[in-house]
Each structure stands twice: as C-alpha cells, then as structure tokens.
Motif scaffolding. Structure first.
Motif, PDB file in Angstrom:
ATOM      1  N   GLU A  57      -9.693 -17.278  53.388  1.00 42.01           N
ATOM      2  CA  GLU A  57      -8.743 -17.948  52.516  1.00 42.01           C
ATOM      3  C   GLU A  57      -9.675 -18.057  50.943  1.00 42.01           C
ATOM      4  N   ARG A  58     -10.335 -17.321  50.800  1.00 40.76           N
ATOM      5  CA  ARG A  58     -10.849 -17.324  49.673  1.00 40.76           C
ATOM      6  C   ARG A  58     -10.362 -16.287  48.856  1.00 40.76           C
ATOM      7  N   VAL A  59     -10.005 -14.819  49.831  1.00 40.71           N
ATOM      8  CA  VAL A  59      -9.213 -14.025  49.382  1.00 40.71           C
ATOM      9  C   VAL A  59      -8.350 -14.109  48.957  1.00 40.71           C
ATOM     10  N   LEU A  60      -7.081 -15.366  49.505  1.00 33.85           N
ATOM     11  CA  LEU A  60      -5.633 -15.105  49.162  1.00 33.85           C
ATOM     12  C   LEU A  60      -5.693 -16.292  48.184  1.00 33.85           C
ATOM     13  N   LYS A  61      -7.060 -16.978  47.862  1.00 33.95           N
ATOM     14  CA  LYS A  61      -6.918 -17.807  46.599  1.00 33.95           C
ATOM     15  C   LYS A  61      -6.935 -16.337  45.040  1.00 33.95           C
ATOM     16  N   GLU A  62      -7.768 -15.536  45.536  1.00 35.23           N
ATOM     17  CA  GLU A  62      -7.943 -14.426  44.448  1.00 35.23           C
ATOM     18  C   GLU A  62      -6.476 -12.825  44.287  1.00 35.23           C
ATOM     19  N   ILE A  63      -6.128 -13.524  45.372  1.00 35.18           N
ATOM     20  CA  ILE A  63      -4.923 -12.754  45.521  1.00 35.18           C
ATOM     21  C   ILE A  63      -2.922 -13.665  44.907  1.00 35.18           C
ATOM     22  N   ASP A  64      -3.674 -14.953  44.801  1.00 32.08           N
ATOM     23  CA  ASP A  64      -2.667 -15.662  43.865  1.00 32.08           C
ATOM     24  C   ASP A  64      -3.104 -15.443  42.483  1.00 32.08           C
ATOM     25  N   ALA A  65      -4.295 -16.081  42.569  1.00 27.92           N
ATOM     26  CA  ALA A  65      -4.713 -15.381  41.004  1.00 27.92           C
ATOM     27  C   ALA A  65      -4.315 -14.323  40.327  1.00 27.92           C
ATOM     28  N   ALA A  66      -4.213 -12.831  41.052  1.00 25.61           N
ATOM     29  CA  ALA A  66      -4.094 -12.168  40.095  1.00 25.61           C
ATOM     30  C   ALA A  66      -2.820 -11.867  39.892  1.00 25.61           C
ATOM     31  N   VAL A  67      -1.426 -12.512  41.190  1.00 24.42           N
ATOM     32  CA  VAL A  67       0.263 -12.622  40.719  1.00 24.42           C
ATOM     33  C   VAL A  67       0.140 -13.173  39.265  1.00 24.42           C
ATOM     34  N   THR A  68      -0.461 -14.601  39.651  1.00 28.55           N
ATOM     35  CA  THR A  68      -0.395 -15.218  38.070  1.00 28.55           C
ATOM     36  C   THR A  68      -1.379 -14.318  36.760  1.00 28.55           C
ATOM     37  N   ARG A  69      -2.424 -13.336  37.208  1.00 26.71           N
ATOM     38  CA  ARG A  69      -1.922 -12.711  35.712  1.00 26.71           C
ATOM     39  C   ARG A  69      -1.505 -11.073  35.318  1.00 26.71           C
ATOM     40  N   VAL A  70      -0.751 -10.834  36.910  1.00 19.50           N
ATOM     41  CA  VAL A  70       1.024 -10.262  36.537  1.00 19.50           C
ATOM     42  C   VAL A  70       1.660 -10.934  35.828  1.00 19.50           C
ATOM     43  N   ASP A  71       1.990 -12.145  36.345  1.00 19.53           N
ATOM     44  CA  ASP A  71       3.261 -12.388  35.531  1.00 19.53           C
ATOM     45  C   ASP A  71       2.873 -12.493  34.264  1.00 19.53           C
ATOM     46  N   ASP A  72       1.500 -13.202  33.647  1.00 18.23           N
ATOM     47  CA  ASP A  72       0.984 -13.242  32.487  1.00 18.23           C
ATOM     48  C   ASP A  72       0.690 -11.955  31.645  1.00 18.23           C
ATOM     49  N   GLY A  73       1.045 -11.169  32.304  1.00 16.88           N
ATOM     50  CA  GLY A  73       0.539  -9.567  31.404  1.00 16.88           C
ATOM     51  C   GLY A  73      -1.143  -9.466  31.392  1.00 16.88           C
ATOM     52  N   THR A  74      -2.214 -10.060  32.000  1.00 15.20           N
ATOM     53  CA  THR A  74      -3.365  -9.830  32.645  1.00 15.20           C
ATOM     54  C   THR A  74      -3.670  -8.908  33.158  1.00 15.20           C
ATOM     55  N   TYR A  75      -3.154  -8.934  34.174  1.00 15.95           N
ATOM     56  CA  TYR A  75      -3.410  -8.368  35.139  1.00 15.95           C
ATOM     57  C   TYR A  75      -3.771  -6.614  34.954  1.00 15.95           C
ATOM     58  N   GLY A  76      -5.086  -6.057  35.338  1.00 15.28           N
ATOM     59  CA  GLY A  76      -5.613  -5.548  35.329  1.00 15.28           C
ATOM     60  C   GLY A  76      -7.250  -5.011  33.903  1.00 15.28           C
ATOM     61  N   ILE A  77      -7.172  -5.556  33.566  1.00 15.35           N
ATOM     62  CA  ILE A  77      -8.194  -6.319  32.462  1.00 15.35           C
ATOM     63  C   ILE A  77      -9.228  -7.310  32.649  1.00 15.35           C
ATOM     64  N   CYS A  78     -10.184  -6.147  32.453  1.00 13.36           N
ATOM     65  CA  CYS A  78     -11.128  -6.885  33.339  1.00 13.36           C
ATOM     66  C   CYS A  78     -11.553  -8.762  32.684  1.00 13.36           C
ATOM     67  N   ARG A  79     -11.913  -9.416  33.548  1.00 16.03           N
ATOM     68  CA  ARG A  79     -12.209 -10.723  32.265  1.00 16.03           C
ATOM     69  C   ARG A  79     -13.965 -10.757  31.542  1.00 16.03           C
ATOM     70  N   GLY A  80     -14.391  -9.679  31.804  1.00 13.14           N
ATOM     71  CA  GLY A  80     -15.431  -9.571  31.894  1.00 13.14           C
ATOM     72  C   GLY A  80     -16.513  -9.157  30.467  1.00 13.14           C
ATOM     73  N   CYS A  81     -15.648  -7.686  30.062  1.00 10.71           N
ATOM     74  CA  CYS A  81     -15.375  -7.405  28.789  1.00 10.71           C
ATOM     75  C   CYS A  81     -13.696  -6.364  28.396  1.00 10.71           C
TER      76      CYS A  81
END
Length: 107
Positions: A57-81
């Motif tokens: 269930e945690r991974v499914l939430k992470e996947i949903d968050a990643a889809v949101t990042r694809v939609d907003d153009g931030t997918y593949g950008i590290c949240r740390g650096c």
C-alpha cells in the motif's frame, strides 16, 4: 558478447513521460496483483501478511505520487538535490523520489 566488453549502446539521459507512465502502470499493476493475492490468501491474522500488505500500500501511494510528478513535469528530478535521477535508477525503481546519494542520506 563478453560480460567484460564495454557497453556501446547509449541510454537516454532522461526518461520520457510516456516511458515513465508505462513503467509506473506496470509497477502499479504488479503491486495490485500482489495485494489481491494477499487478500485472497489471508485467512488468519498473520502479522507477516499484514506487513506485506502495508508495504504494498505504501508503494502504491509512491506510484501515485510519481504519476503526479509526471503530470507536473517534476518526474525524474531528485527531491533532495534537484539533480536528474539517473535513467537506470528510474528503470529499476520508477517511483523513486531520490537519487542514490540522497536516498542514502535520507535513510
């Protein structure tokens, strides 16, 4: 081809939105299948099954968050650096939010 031979084919630096969506949908489908199998297998209050379900269930939430990042153009950008996450890492873990170095320091 020898395992010692250098790799000559080049990988793209960035993953396209279409590729990201395909990988994320595959990851989602796999996790949902696993979760469904655990639901059907769960006949007793097994703490191991409960932990596996919670992890899925945690991974499914992470996947949903990643889809949101694809939609907003931030997918593949590290949240740390804020640098691009290597395509190889996204291939293995398409829903990751961090590059390897930042993931290690976050853990």
């Amino acid at each position: 081809m020898s395992l010692d031979a250098p790799r000559t084919e080049s990988r793209p630096e960035r993953v396209t939105a279409h590729e990201a969506r395909q990988r994320l949908e595959h990851a989602r489908s796999t996790r949902l299948t696993q979760l469904h199998a655990l639901d059907e297998a769960e006949r007793t209050a097994d703490p191991l099954v409960a932990a596996q379900k919670a992890a899925l269930e945690r991974v499914l939430k992470e996947i949903d968050a990643a889809v949101t990042r694809v939609d907003d153009g931030t997918y593949g950008i590290c949240r740390g650096c804020a640098k691009p996450v290597p395509a190889e890492r996204l291939e293995i873990l398409p829903y990751t939010r961090y590059c390897v170095a930042c993931q290690r320091s976050a853990a």
